[in-house]
Design an enzyme around this catalytic site. Structure first.
Site, mmCIF file in Angstrom:
data_model
loop_
_atom_site.group_PDB
_atom_site.id
_atom_site.type_symbol
_atom_site.label_atom_id
_atom_site.label_comp_id
_atom_site.label_asym_id
_atom_site.label_seq_id
_atom_site.Cartn_x
_atom_site.Cartn_y
_atom_site.Cartn_z
ATOM 1 N N ASP A 198 7.228 -2.910 -12.762
ATOM 2 C CA ASP A 198 6.004 -3.301 -12.072
ATOM 3 C C ASP A 198 4.977 -2.180 -12.249
ATOM 4 O O ASP A 198 5.314 -1.094 -12.731
ATOM 5 C CB ASP A 198 6.281 -3.567 -10.584
ATOM 6 C CG ASP A 198 5.301 -4.575 -9.976
ATOM 7 O OD1 ASP A 198 4.168 -4.733 -10.493
ATOM 8 O OD2 ASP A 198 5.663 -5.214 -8.969
ATOM 9 N N HIS A 220 7.120 -9.586 -12.594
ATOM 10 C CA HIS A 220 6.580 -10.820 -12.012
ATOM 11 C C HIS A 220 5.355 -11.312 -12.749
ATOM 12 O O HIS A 220 4.525 -10.539 -13.209
ATOM 13 C CB HIS A 220 6.323 -10.670 -10.512
ATOM 14 C CG HIS A 220 5.191 -9.769 -10.110
ATOM 15 N ND1 HIS A 220 3.912 -10.230 -9.947
ATOM 16 C CD2 HIS A 220 5.158 -8.450 -9.796
ATOM 17 C CE1 HIS A 220 3.134 -9.220 -9.545
ATOM 18 N NE2 HIS A 220 3.864 -8.136 -9.454
ATOM 19 N N ASP A 250 -1.381 -6.450 -13.091
ATOM 20 C CA ASP A 250 -0.319 -6.446 -12.079
ATOM 21 C C ASP A 250 0.200 -7.872 -11.979
ATOM 22 O O ASP A 250 -0.436 -8.712 -11.344
ATOM 23 C CB ASP A 250 -0.885 -5.950 -10.748
ATOM 24 C CG ASP A 250 0.087 -6.073 -9.586
ATOM 25 O OD1 ASP A 250 1.253 -6.435 -9.816
ATOM 26 O OD2 ASP A 250 -0.322 -5.812 -8.439
ATOM 27 N N HIS A 266 -5.267 -4.538 -7.687
ATOM 28 C CA HIS A 266 -5.739 -5.687 -6.896
ATOM 29 C C HIS A 266 -7.261 -5.836 -6.925
ATOM 30 O O HIS A 266 -7.889 -6.249 -5.951
ATOM 31 C CB HIS A 266 -5.198 -5.658 -5.459
ATOM 32 C CG HIS A 266 -3.734 -6.037 -5.387
ATOM 33 N ND1 HIS A 266 -3.131 -6.507 -4.256
ATOM 34 C CD2 HIS A 266 -2.764 -6.010 -6.338
ATOM 35 C CE1 HIS A 266 -1.861 -6.761 -4.510
ATOM 36 N NE2 HIS A 266 -1.601 -6.458 -5.760
ATOM 37 N N GLU A 303 6.007 -12.931 -6.389
ATOM 38 C CA GLU A 303 6.224 -11.551 -5.945
ATOM 39 C C GLU A 303 5.192 -11.163 -4.904
ATOM 40 O O GLU A 303 5.496 -10.514 -3.903
ATOM 41 C CB GLU A 303 6.154 -10.599 -7.146
ATOM 42 C CG GLU A 303 6.627 -9.185 -6.852
ATOM 43 C CD GLU A 303 5.535 -8.216 -6.377
ATOM 44 O OE1 GLU A 303 5.860 -7.086 -6.009
ATOM 45 O OE2 GLU A 303 4.341 -8.609 -6.352
ATOM 46 N N GLU A 304 3.960 -11.567 -5.143
ATOM 47 C CA GLU A 304 2.833 -11.132 -4.306
ATOM 48 C C GLU A 304 2.877 -11.738 -2.902
ATOM 49 O O GLU A 304 2.140 -11.322 -2.025
ATOM 50 C CB GLU A 304 1.495 -11.480 -4.980
ATOM 51 C CG GLU A 304 1.252 -10.785 -6.317
ATOM 52 C CD GLU A 304 0.954 -9.288 -6.188
ATOM 53 O OE1 GLU A 304 0.898 -8.771 -5.057
ATOM 54 O OE2 GLU A 304 0.796 -8.638 -7.241
#
Lengths: 328, 356
Positions: free
Chosen positions: B231, B67, B176, B315, B208-209
């Site tokens: 991922d 992603h 990410d 994150h 995706e998130e």
């Protein structure tokens, strides 16, 4: 507008039991559509054919309610929720079942009256003195029983979520002249329990572009959560909600159409909740999808409040979108 | 473009969920020399299609997905001279105060996430995490100027450059899953030198998130016979438990569990062993939280694998990965693709449990 809204708001239609609402809408749109269809999940499609894109416009017919889970020997009903019932607002409310039975929501003696009682502490009293006198059965569904009222220019009633959206579709369909696109006005079922009607009808219609019309919260009441949407500020054009990000192209096209026609609008960022658009957007290989929202206070209570001016601007924005080119 | 250059370009580009255009442009131009077709679908997913080099009428399809969206913020209200924001995806709220950001308004506006200085906080509040509700973004404009540049719904991304650390480690925002996208890039390059009998659909997915939404629709569109998602996964640090975390520079993780087709796991493991690519095995007992989860149940179901890149400080604006792990993942994917043939297809189609 007021009469359409009143009739829709007062109709009975908990998720999965939308037939009364569907028949009401059928009567309202029959003579304006080229074709009417009902699919296996009960979604009603009023179709206007045209040469352009296949566009799906969705508003949900169902409303939140209660479902009877148990009837005791004295004739009191225990119940569970259909959709996001707010326990805080239930006590003393009346519910109405499909057969016309009316009941009152009562509560057991509470240990701590400062806390909102759980659903398991509440019951429905239909005026029976024994189980034998109760006409409703386990599994029957009820809705909040509340009549429509006007408060100034504001309409108050149950199920504005999303009969206000249904009204917008009905009014737009009636006002629409020559049809530029192949438009599927879709009155969906089972939104409140997981966007289920829209999931199936999104697949069935297989649209090239889609809009949902639904209510959204506001940030304009005392100590409301931070949100830049107010009642009376015009239709809201959704950027995102708890379930989806509107397609940027659809969102910008809505903004452009609103500005071209001088329609009042607001941009909406909603932190909780979502609409049929979430399901339609990911149908098949994906559908560019946006949302026209009608600002609404006190959502999921017996007295949801909208502004008639906002509803009118939602109707006009929908028409502006459908009557123009849709190039994203 | 080298792998490092590609990674720098894609991580520095803004691309919050639903608004991936900045990254998409870079991906399209970087992938195009290595594929036969390039498409963007209605959800904005980029498909780089490499047709089978050994021609068949209708070659089976392998989908490789990573992603390209990153977590960010959206303006929810213009509040005098500051912006109140809501998350798109989920940052660790503990690390937000003081972060430099870029507000994607009428023009890009550098800003900072503001909060009260510690000096004026009551002692009991100094120890607490400041909730997002009490934070705001300041771009230096006055209350009169701000509405001319910023609208409700404008997106905000972190403003952090790509930095090379020692030992092949790199630090950036949005690794990410731009590191995964870089693994696809590396795979496509590697495939130049290989023969393969399946069509390869390398898909840089969107959203995706916010719920694997791009993978859901692109898997429907591609209709693959098998798929592998790439991922990031949790990198090991001194204060993390050993279980469920993985060393950087010890190779990509090959996931195992109900989200993973056992044949796909075996193929990845066999390929890694044959090529002497170091790898780690990552057991995932339920939902993987990656695109693999959505792809597996697209249409009538897709045999799916998952390759993980160990990443530290997920994150946060300082995510760290090892470039060598990305190269290894790219090589693993390319050589796995090259092994796909009719026999493998029948292994995927055999009832689960009848063979391994």
């Amino acid at each position: 507008m007021e009469e359409v809204l009143r009739a829709l708001s007062e109709a009975y239609g908990p998720s999965g039991n939308e037939s009364e609402v569907r028949e009401l809408i059928r009567g309202m749109v029959e003579s304006y559509a080229d074709e009417l269809r009902v699919d296996a999940l009960g979604n009603l499609m009023a179709i206007r054919h045209g040469p352009g894109k296949r566009v799906m416009v969705a508003a949900h017919m169902d409303e939140i309610g209660v479902i009877v889970s148990h009837i005791d020997d004295k004739g009191f009903l225990r119940f569970s929720n259909i959709g996001g019932l707010q326990n805080l607002t239930l006590l003393g409310n009346r519910v109405r079942f499909a057969d016309g039975t009316v009941g009152v929501i009562g509560c057991e003696k509470l240990e701590d009256r400062s806390k909102v009682p759980e659903l398991s502490k509440l019951f429905i009293d239909v005026g029976a003195s024994s189980k034998g006198e109760v006409r409703v059965r386990v599994g029957d569904m009820g809705v909040i029983d509340r009549s429509f009222a006007m408060a100034g220019s504001r309409a108050v009633g149950k199920a504005m979520d999303d009969r206000a959206g249904c009204a917008a579709l009905v009014l737009a369909l009636r006002k629409m002249g020559e049809c530029r696109h192949d438009v599927y006005f879709t009155f969906t079922t089972q939104e409140e329990i997981g966007l289920r009607g829209a999931t199936a009808s999104g697949f069935g219609v297989d649209p090239e572009v889609a809009l949902a019309v639904d209510v959204t919260a506001t940030g304009d009441t005392p100590k409301a959560p931070t949100m830049a949407v107010s009642l009376g500020g015009g239709a809201a054009i959704k950027v995102r909600d708890g379930g989806m990000l509107a397609h940027p192209g659809v969102k910008e096209l809505l903004v452009r159409r609103a500005e071209e026609r001088g329609l009042p609008y607001q941009l909406e960022v909603l932190e909780g909740g979502t609409t049929d658009a979430r399901a339609i957007q990911t149908s098949r290989a994906g559908v560019p999808t946006g949302v026209i929202s009608i600002p609404c206070r006190y959502i999921h209570t017996a007295s949801e409040m909208i502004d008639l001016g906002d509803l009118e601007s939602a109707v006009n924005l929908l028409l502006a979108f459908l009557e123009g080119e849709i190039e994203l | 473009m080298t792998l490092g250059e590609f990674l720098k370009a894609v991580t520095e580009a803004p691309g919050p969920s639903g608004y991936e255009e900045g990254v998409r442009q870079i991906v399209r131009s970087a992938f195009s020399p290595y594929c036969d077709e390039l498409r963007v679908d209605p959800m904005g997913n980029v498909w780089a299609v490499r047709r089978a080099t050994r021609r068949a009428d209708r070659a089976p399809r392998i989908m490789l997905a990573a992603h390209m969206d990153e977590i960010g913020f959206v303006v929810k209200k213009i509040d005098a001279h500051v912006l109140r924001v809501s998350q798109v995806g989920g940052f660790d709220v503990r690390i937000l105060p003081g972060q430099p950001v870029l507000v994607h308004g009428k023009v890009p506006l550098p800003g900072v996430i503001g909060s009260r200085p510690p000096h004026v906080l009551p002692p009991d509040e100094r120890e607490k995490v400041i909730p997002l509700d009490e934070l705001f973004v300041d771009v230096g404009l006055t209350a009169e100027e701000l509405p001319r540049y910023v609208r409700v719904g404008d997106l905000i991304t972190l403003r952090r450059g790509y930095v090379e650390l020692r030992n092949g480690l790199v630090m950036s925002k949005a690794l990410d899953d731009r590191a995964g996208v870089a693994a696809l890039y590396s795979c496509l390059q590697e495939l130049q030198a290989l023969q393969h009998s399946w069509d390869v659909f390398a898909v840089a997915t969107t959203q995706e998130e916010v719920g694997l939404r791009g993978a859901m629709t692109s898997a429907y569109g591609v209709a693959p016979d098998a798929a592998i998602a790439v991922d990031v996964t949790f990198g090991r640090t001194p204060d993390c438990p050993d279980i469920g975390t993985f060393e950087l520079d010890k190779g990509p993780c090959i996931a195992r569990g109900p989200n993973i087709h056992p044949v796909m796991f075996s193929l990845l493991e066999e390929t890694a062993k044959r090529l002497e690519i170091p790898y780690q095995t990552e057991p995932i007992p339920g939902r993987s939280g990656t695109d693999a989860w959505a792809i597996q149940v697209a249409r009538e179901g897709v045999p799916t694998g998952l390759v993980g890149l160990p990443l530290r400080y997920m994150h946060t604006p300082g995510e760290v990965v090892c470039l060598r792990d990305i190269e290894r993942a790219g090589r693993l994917l390319a050589h796995l693709v090259a092994t796909l043939d009719e026999r493998v297809l029948s292994r995927f189609r055999a009832p689960l449990g009848s063979s391994s």
